[in-house]
Design an enzyme around this catalytic site. Structure first.
Site, mmCIF file in Angstrom:
data_model
loop_
_atom_site.group_PDB
_atom_site.id
_atom_site.type_symbol
_atom_site.label_atom_id
_atom_site.label_comp_id
_atom_site.label_asym_id
_atom_site.label_seq_id
_atom_site.Cartn_x
_atom_site.Cartn_y
_atom_site.Cartn_z
ATOM 1 N N GLN A 1 -23.121 -20.979 -1.999
ATOM 2 C CA GLN A 1 -21.867 -21.027 -0.773
ATOM 3 C C GLN A 1 -22.325 -20.032 0.294
ATOM 4 O O GLN A 1 -22.773 -18.719 -0.031
ATOM 5 C CB GLN A 1 -21.143 -20.204 -1.583
ATOM 6 N N SER B 1 -26.130 -16.451 -1.851
ATOM 7 C CA SER B 1 -27.643 -16.027 -3.984
ATOM 8 C C SER B 1 -28.584 -17.083 -3.691
ATOM 9 O O SER B 1 -28.002 -18.392 -3.796
ATOM 10 C CB SER B 1 -26.406 -16.008 -4.271
ATOM 11 N N GLU C 1 -15.175 -18.597 -9.328
ATOM 12 C CA GLU C 1 -16.484 -17.580 -9.628
ATOM 13 C C GLU C 1 -15.750 -15.693 -10.235
ATOM 14 O O GLU C 1 -16.655 -15.703 -10.137
ATOM 15 C CB GLU C 1 -16.443 -17.450 -8.014
ATOM 16 N N SER D 1 -14.615 -6.925 -4.001
ATOM 17 C CA SER D 1 -15.224 -5.386 -5.467
ATOM 18 C C SER D 1 -13.810 -5.606 -5.916
ATOM 19 O O SER D 1 -13.207 -5.816 -6.709
ATOM 20 C CB SER D 1 -14.805 -4.616 -3.819
ATOM 21 N N ASN D 2 -14.204 -4.762 -6.413
ATOM 22 C CA ASN D 2 -13.090 -3.677 -7.841
ATOM 23 C C ASN D 2 -11.560 -3.720 -6.468
ATOM 24 O O ASN D 2 -11.166 -4.203 -7.744
ATOM 25 C CB ASN D 2 -13.874 -2.899 -8.459
#
Lengths: 370, 420
Positions: free
Chosen positions: B139, B174, B257, B382-383
């Site tokens: 992606q 990735s 995801e 992110s968290n």
């Protein structure tokens, strides 16, 4: 719901729920706090008539589950009882009754089982010894068995008619049934952080035990005791999830209604992120408690590990969640007037009994090292 | 968004093989066919092209045996089975070497999104190839200037007749160096608010005009990449979804995801959850100095806590996934799994450092993992973004004020730093 009810469970749950809504408003719970027992025996009998007490007892012994999975039925009751911070000895009665009804030679205790299932007789479980002590000990043999020693943290101790006592003996762990009014039995009520659940110390001083009072095989009670403890833990975790979820729900409403500096509290990112964390804890606690209940119901080897993980996790995060909700409420959260403390008391009570989270972490580690 | 089991009812009809019969058949086939698991293959810093070739090879074996794409529809090269079959299969895979690398993003995110938005032609062309191991996907979403704000993409796709011309840069993809195809989010309209001017395209990764660089991480690995696009021609037939509706596609892709990273994806194949193939608990006990060290109550509690987190994670995934499948929770709830996964990973990482004592300074494997602790709290959102999603979209709390709402994209401010 921790485990979603099937159709039959739904009907059972609805009946229990409407009973609790009718009888266990927080005003009613507060009124019970001022009574010595903390629960009304007629109310407990009604709960028994709704089926609460027979779920872990086989049909031939006068019990019967709703769905074929009695612990999952009972989980629904415990969760709702937690949501309502309801009173009563559901947890020690259920755990002890499951132990008696599941033991070898259970039929000889049919009369006791009948009376407890009917809610006529209140059964509790003397499970724990004071730290560093051995607790109740059986000595002698045949018809000359004698019980001595002290059990602590016994729920509903002063109001029980029958005690299931987990004792040590020269043969190994042994369980016996003792009438609360038997010779040499002294009950002292202690404090309790919960508003309606009472705790006591039960001291046995040479209490004679007839051979037919033995539950299961002398010296062979270790597995029964472990199972009783797992059942108690699953049910207390379910109550704690119910209580914490109720608090989470009304706290979420509260921060939406409450304005500070011209905007709702719920619009502050600092608070939103804390609610996101709490929601995550709640979903995780629900997940592991569901897993623990199913594993225990299935009776496989994973039950010990899953139940231990449930208490280790839920026992820590749920009190933390309720304390955070106190913080979200501000000063009103630490007043007697606000209902928050009823729930905080309940989750704290459950954190402490039948093993603390750290004790269960050590158990998990010892199983990994083995 | 359609990421619950509804998408993947390949067949609930009477023609579907009974799960226990399937399990027996799969067990026999696996034992006869698949090589034994190789410890730590494809883990840690090993990012060589060889492990990807190996994954493709293993996937071809699975495909030939009829065990690839279990929950994907038959018309797209899958087996048309249910999540229960996939779960049964995954439970059997522990002892065997499996192409786990292909799960994320190829199966769980890219093929899943293709299934949701692809044209019949796109689905027939790519999904069977992905399931055969012939196509690895990646992606292209994040940009050097964007960080968490994906909808601020500045990579531009300019229409020129029946095709588009792509220019710009992407980052944090990735394993793009081994990928064959990518989904790329690009801006096709600069005069509307940011979410409304984006389009998702399918592009071949290795072609003139695309440069792929690998980024070295603090643990020495180089799995992440950055890409530069110079006048890359993309035919309009390679739009995924609708022109200027790329954000809808991206949102679904991101939900897939989160579900994949959190462990709740129904498309995961070959493992019960992506990280449970190794024995992290045995590793922790070793770090502590072996089983005897656990007589120390404090060390025992730490190991017990790690076991607890592992158990809780497994059951939370099952519980939340089941609630989503029943419709009690909606797609954004996968953020709960993502946040739990990331925070418990952080905690387990800290536990491993404490257990190792002074060894944490000298053990280079442990050091590498500890230095990368936050990666799991950043990758896939992110968290902090997960906490926004949970509070706003799961709990319904008020949304953050947005300076970019209803403002044409070209009028917005932008970062001056190149990589944020």
């Amino acid at each position: 719901m921790i485990c979603p009810p099937d159709e039959e469970q739904r009907i059972f749950l609805d009946t229990t729920l409407s009973f609790l809504q009718r009888t266990c408003g927080t005003e009613a719970v507060r009124a019970l706090a001022d009574t010595p027992a903390g629960f009304d025996r007629a109310w407990w009998r009604q709960g028994a008539e709704l089926g609460w007490t027979g779920l872990l007892v086989a049909e031939e012994l006068g019990g019967g589950s709703v769905s074929g999975a009695g612990l999952l039925d009972l989980l629904l009751v415990a969760e709702q009882l937690g949501r309502h911070v309801g009173p009563g000895p559901l947890i020690p009665t259920s755990a002890a009754l499951a132990g008696i009804a599941g033991s070898d030679g259970a039929a000889r205790h049919a009369r006791t089982i009948d009376a407890v299932v009917a809610g006529e007789s209140v059964l509790t479980w003397c499970a724990a010894a004071a730290r560093g002590e051995t607790g109740p000990t059986l000595s002698g043999g045949g018809d000359g068995l004698v019980l001595s020693g002290t059990a602590v943290d016994v729920e509903a101790a002063a109001d029980a008619d029958v005690l299931l006592v987990s004792a040590t003996s020269p043969d190994g762990p042994t369980q016996v049934l003792v009438a609360a009014d038997a010779p040499g039995v002294t009950v002292t009520t202690t404090g309790s952080i919960d508003l309606t659940r009472r705790l006591g110390v039960v001291r046995f001083d040479g209490t004679p035990i007839a051979a037919d009072a033995l539950v299961g095989v002398p010296g062979g009670a270790a597995d029964d005791i472990a199972r009783q403890r797992r059942i108690a833990v699953v049910l207390q975790c379910a109550e704690a999830v119910g209580a914490a979820e109720r608090v989470f729900d009304f706290t979420l409403d509260y921060v939406a209604d409450r304005f500070s500096f011209g905007r709702p509290l719920s619009s502050y990112q600092a608070l939103k992120h804390r609610f996101a964390d709490m929601k995550t804890w709640l979903e995780a606690a629900r997940g592991i408690v569901a897993g623990a209940a199913r594993a225990e119901q299935a009776g496989g080897p994973e039950a010990e590990r899953t139940v231990a993980a449930a208490k280790a996790y839920a026992g820590d995060v749920l009190p933390q969640l309720v304390q955070d909700c106190v913080q979200m409420h501000g000063g009103i959260g630490v007043t007697w007037e606000h209902d928050l403390h009823l729930y905080l008391r309940r989750v704290s009570f459950h954190r402490a009994l039948y093993g603390t989270p750290n004790e269960y972490r050590r158990r998990l580690a010892s199983s990994a090292a083995a | 968004m359609r990421i619950d089991s509804g998408t993947i009812e390949g067949g609930t009809g009477t023609d579907v093989e009974d799960v226990s019969a399937f399990r027996a058949r799969a067990a026999e086939w696996l034992a006869a066919t698949m090589p034994p698991a190789v410890p730590n293959r494809a883990r840690g810093g090993d990012d060589s092209i060889a492990i990807w070739d190996r994954a493709r090879e293993l996937q071809r074996i699975l495909h030939a045996g009829g065990f690839a794409g279990l929950v994907f529809p038959k018309q797209y090269g899958g087996q048309g089975l249910t999540v229960a079959h996939q779960r049964a299969f995954n439970e059997l895979c522990g002892p065997y070497e499996m192409p786990l690398l292909l799960n994320v993003p190829s199966f769980t995110i890219m093929a899943a999104t293709l299934l949701d938005f692809g044209t019949e032609e796109q689905k027939r062309r790519h999904i069977p190839a992905i399931l055969r191991g012939d196509e690895v996907w990646v992606q292209f979403l994040s940009e050097p200037s964007g960080g968490s704000d994906l909808a601020s993409a500045r990579t531009r796709a300019t229409r020129d007749g029946d095709h588009f011309v792509l220019n710009g840069a992407k980052v944090w993809s990735s394993a793009a160096f081994v990928a064959d195809y990518a989904m790329i989010l690009a801006r096709t309209n600069w005069d509307v608010p940011k979410h409304r001017g984006l389009t998702m395209f399918i592009v071949q990764v290795h072609q003139p005009g695309i440069t792929v660089n690998r980024i070295k991480q603090v643990d020495g690995s180089a799995e992440f990449c950055e890409e530069f696009f110079t006048d890359v021609v993309v035919p309009e037939a390679d739009i995924l979804g609708r022109e200027n509706d790329g954000w809808t596609v991206a949102t679904t892709l991101l939900a897939h995801e989160k579900n994949a990273v959190g462990g709740g994806s129904p498309y995961i194949s070959g493992a019960t959850a992506l990280i449970e193939r190794q024995d992290p608990i045995g590793e922790l006990v070793e770090l502590a100095g072996g089983p005897a060290a656990l007589e120390d109550g404090h060390l025992a509690e730490l190991v017990g806590e790690a076991i607890m987190l592992q158990e809780v994670r497994k059951h939370t995934i099952a519980s939340v996934a089941a609630r989503m499948a029943r419709g009690e929770m909606q797609a954004p709830a996968s953020a709960v799994l993502k946040l739990f996964d990331a925070t418990s990973h952080m905690r387990t990482s800290d536990i491993s450092v404490e257990l190792a004592g002074s060894g944490a300074a000298s053990n280079s494997g442990l050091a590498g993992r500890y230095l990368m602790r936050q990666a799991r709290c950043l990758a896939g959102g992110s968290n902090e973004i997960q906490r926004n999603i949970i509070s706003e979209r799961v709990l319904g709390m008020p949304r953050e004020a947005a300076a970019d709402r209803d403002v044409p994209f070209r009028e917005l401010g932008a970062s001056r730093t190149s990589r944020a």
